[in-house]
Design a protein around this motif. Sequence first.
Motif, PDB file in Angstrom:
ATOM      1  N   SER A  12     215.680  70.150  84.540  1.00  0.00           N
ATOM      2  CA  SER A  12     215.189  70.159  83.302  1.00  0.00           C
ATOM      3  C   SER A  12     213.958  69.312  82.661  1.00  0.00           C
ATOM      4  O   SER A  12     213.829  68.217  83.127  1.00  0.00           O
ATOM      5  CB  SER A  12     216.586  69.664  82.240  1.00  0.00           C
ATOM      6  N   SER A  18     206.753  76.839  76.416  1.00  0.00           N
ATOM      7  CA  SER A  18     206.638  77.661  77.495  1.00  0.00           C
ATOM      8  C   SER A  18     205.128  77.739  77.831  1.00  0.00           C
ATOM      9  O   SER A  18     204.390  78.616  77.462  1.00  0.00           O
ATOM     10  CB  SER A  18     207.084  79.285  76.910  1.00  0.00           C
ATOM     11  N   ALA A  48     212.008  83.499  76.938  1.00  0.00           N
ATOM     12  CA  ALA A  48     213.190  82.821  77.051  1.00  0.00           C
ATOM     13  C   ALA A  48     213.367  81.906  75.797  1.00  0.00           C
ATOM     14  O   ALA A  48     212.197  81.125  75.383  1.00  0.00           O
ATOM     15  CB  ALA A  48     213.476  81.939  78.341  1.00  0.00           C
ATOM     16  N   CYS A  50     215.670  78.886  73.243  1.00  0.00           N
ATOM     17  CA  CYS A  50     216.728  78.115  72.876  1.00  0.00           C
ATOM     18  C   CYS A  50     217.768  78.479  71.772  1.00  0.00           C
ATOM     19  O   CYS A  50     217.194  79.211  70.942  1.00  0.00           O
ATOM     20  CB  CYS A  50     216.119  76.502  72.626  1.00  0.00           C
ATOM     21  N   VAL A 286     214.778  74.868  83.306  1.00  0.00           N
ATOM     22  CA  VAL A 286     214.955  74.965  82.069  1.00  0.00           C
ATOM     23  C   VAL A 286     214.319  73.974  81.036  1.00  0.00           C
ATOM     24  O   VAL A 286     213.805  73.013  81.550  1.00  0.00           O
ATOM     25  CB  VAL A 286     216.089  75.474  81.420  1.00  0.00           C
ATOM     26  N   ASP A 288     214.717  72.365  76.944  1.00  0.00           N
ATOM     27  CA  ASP A 288     215.657  72.261  75.882  1.00  0.00           C
ATOM     28  C   ASP A 288     215.218  72.705  74.692  1.00  0.00           C
ATOM     29  O   ASP A 288     215.906  73.701  73.750  1.00  0.00           O
ATOM     30  CB  ASP A 288     216.372  70.802  75.001  1.00  0.00           C
ATOM     31  N   PHE A 313     212.041  79.022  81.374  1.00  0.00           N
ATOM     32  CA  PHE A 313     213.339  79.456  82.256  1.00  0.00           C
ATOM     33  C   PHE A 313     212.717  80.057  83.376  1.00  0.00           C
ATOM     34  O   PHE A 313     212.054  81.333  83.482  1.00  0.00           O
ATOM     35  CB  PHE A 313     214.017  80.533  81.273  1.00  0.00           C
ATOM     36  N   LEU A 332     219.096  80.541  76.433  1.00  0.00           N
ATOM     37  CA  LEU A 332     219.502  79.412  77.185  1.00  0.00           C
ATOM     38  C   LEU A 332     221.074  79.586  77.479  1.00  0.00           C
ATOM     39  O   LEU A 332     221.550  78.961  78.392  1.00  0.00           O
ATOM     40  CB  LEU A 332     219.012  78.118  76.586  1.00  0.00           C
ATOM     41  N   LEU A 335     222.236  80.462  80.946  1.00  0.00           N
ATOM     42  CA  LEU A 335     222.228  79.475  82.045  1.00  0.00           C
ATOM     43  C   LEU A 335     223.382  79.575  82.841  1.00  0.00           C
ATOM     44  O   LEU A 335     223.516  79.782  84.211  1.00  0.00           O
ATOM     45  CB  LEU A 335     221.752  78.134  81.479  1.00  0.00           C
TER      46      LEU A 335
END
Length: 437
Positions: A12, A18, A48, A50, A286, A288, A313, A332, A335
């Motif tokens: 993480s 991104s 991707a 959040c 990934v 947050d 991601f 997310l 995951l």
Amino acid sequence: MSTQKKNVLLVSLDDAVSWRHYRTMFGAELQVPNLDRICAEATVFDAAYCQAPICGPSRASFMSAKAPPQLGIYDNTADVFDVLPATEMWSVRLRDAGYYCSSGGKLHHRYKPLRRRFHKDIYDDNQKRFTDDMHMPPGLEKKKFGGHRGGWGTTDPKDDDTYYDHQVAESAIEFLQTYDGDAPFYREVGFYSPHGPQYTPARFKEMYDVNAFKPPECWKDGFPDEPFIRDRVPPNDRLEAGKLTWWRQSVRNYFSALSHGDHHLGRVWDALMASPHAENTLVVLVADHGFHLGDRNRFSKFTLFEQVAGVPFVIWDPARRQAQTVDDPVSLLDLGPTVLDHVGLDPRDDWVGRSLVPLLDGARDPDRVVPTFSNDGVSIRKGRYRFIRYENGETQLFDVVDDFWQQRDLGPDHPEHGALLKALVESARAHGLDIAA
């Protein structure tokens, strides 16, 4: 050593955009060679998102596989473990299936280890404590580079080990070099970078010529007036005053922090590749949420725009070692279901995320609706559009393919507006939030 199921290494980053969208966006090239070499044989999800634009709610969501409305968590004052038992985290499904589960940095919220009673429900090893980077230890040789939160950098390499990411990487490397249990492992590697205040060793700031940073030309066209979010996420006074030097220094600080995290990611990657686990370990990376880097005169998170909702991601599977980009929107919340699918475990029926394994094998879902929730409202990505409905019922509609920075609100008369509003309402309801159209 006998491991029939794949090991899982979950990495993480913190407050990471991104990054592939930003490689040359500001003139100076973003330097992340280790992310690049991983992505050269991995699947990268370039759309991707959040489910919450702030650390605690986002991590509570993707580690529990439940959306913010299902948890009732929208800010950092709430703790997921006040809402759910620790045993409800999706990683515990791995432990129940015989995995050795090991912590290592920030995957759940905050930089300190979980309280012992929660830790023992999730992990098999002891708690680990690393020094967070919110404040530099006294007495270090350092230099101020300016910009957002000062841009400090330590000048003596002997102080490199004071950084959170160095310590997290050292812990992960030791684990990969020494783990020889019969059980497959699940290992977390939670980095601090590029979270503020973006302190780094000075050499990472010196990688970048501050004068090479240039705002995109289109920023001169301005952004829509957004009074609803102005009080919630105030613009930065220096950016509103047009202080270009401060912006350049601030973006340099952010890029250098991401390069610093990339450096330590590379150390962990090299340790994995040199270990007996290289051909039997799934690696998932990934973050947050993303971050505003001066757009909308903000250097912050919290909003529902593409720059904050979008996250890295990446999935590296030793059985699928090829570069692949997926542009379909993903979440997310995917995951947990994806990791469990990889190792032959079923998701829970009440999870709204889905496994991305079919997309790794060529399936596509371009019309999927992926929501992001905040105290201010709901935003979705669907196809080429980002559609936002604020708490007061106001809406914004952007074509993020042609308008990445969301400068041109297409308005309620756009032919897609009604369908997107309906999609947002239906998606919100599917994720636990009942709102009127």
